[in-house]
Design a protein around this motif. Structure first.
Motif, PDB file in Angstrom:
ATOM      1  N   LEU A 186      31.847  46.565  17.660  1.00 38.90           N
ATOM      2  CA  LEU A 186      32.926  46.032  18.452  1.00 38.90           C
ATOM      3  C   LEU A 186      33.721  45.293  17.954  1.00 38.90           C
ATOM      4  CD1 LEU A 186      34.760  46.860  20.833  1.00 38.90           C
ATOM      5  CD2 LEU A 186      33.365  45.301  22.134  1.00 38.90           C
TER       6      LEU A 186
ATOM      7  N   HIS B 167      36.815  42.326  16.892  1.00 37.74           N
ATOM      8  CA  HIS B 167      37.549  41.421  17.390  1.00 37.74           C
ATOM      9  C   HIS B 167      38.786  42.143  18.105  1.00 37.74           C
ATOM     10  CE1 HIS B 167      35.224  38.103  15.312  1.00 37.74           C
ATOM     11  NE2 HIS B 167      35.390  38.762  14.397  1.00 37.74           N
ATOM     12  N   GLY B 168      39.082  41.590  19.518  1.00 39.66           N
ATOM     13  CA  GLY B 168      39.930  42.352  20.296  1.00 39.66           C
ATOM     14  C   GLY B 168      41.313  41.838  20.052  1.00 39.66           C
TER      15      GLY B 168
ATOM     16  N   ASP C 255      44.514  42.002  17.699  1.00 42.85           N
ATOM     17  CA  ASP C 255      45.193  42.719  16.569  1.00 42.85           C
ATOM     18  C   ASP C 255      46.300  41.605  15.948  1.00 42.85           C
ATOM     19  OD1 ASP C 255      46.983  44.128  14.892  1.00 42.85           O
ATOM     20  OD2 ASP C 255      47.817  45.422  16.228  1.00 42.85           O
TER      21      ASP C 255
END
Length: 69
Positions: free
Chosen positions: A43, A45-46, A48
């Motif tokens: 998962l 890094h959240g 962009d």
């Protein structure tokens, strides 16, 4: 102490259906230490960084809304 910690982590996470790692490198570390590769997913890094780049900052955004600071 490190071996004891890995044993505890293996026991704890073995109860989960899936385990998320923050990077492919960390996933490989977990596999090397006995984690089930089939249960591990990455998962990332959240944020962009293309969409939320400081280069796209609108310095007047808050001012147009009557706010400062």
């Amino acid at each position: 102490m490190e071996q004891l910690t890995w044993k505890y982590m293996l026991w704890f996470y073995a109860q989960a259906d899936s385990v998320l790692a923050p990077s492919p490198a960390y996933r490989e570390l977990l596999v090397r230490n006995g984690f089930d590769a089939a249960k591990l997913a990455v998962l990332g890094h959240g944020v962009d960084l293309e969409s939320f780049s400081p280069a796209k900052r609108d310095r007047q955004f808050w001012a147009r809304r009557g706010l400062s600071g």
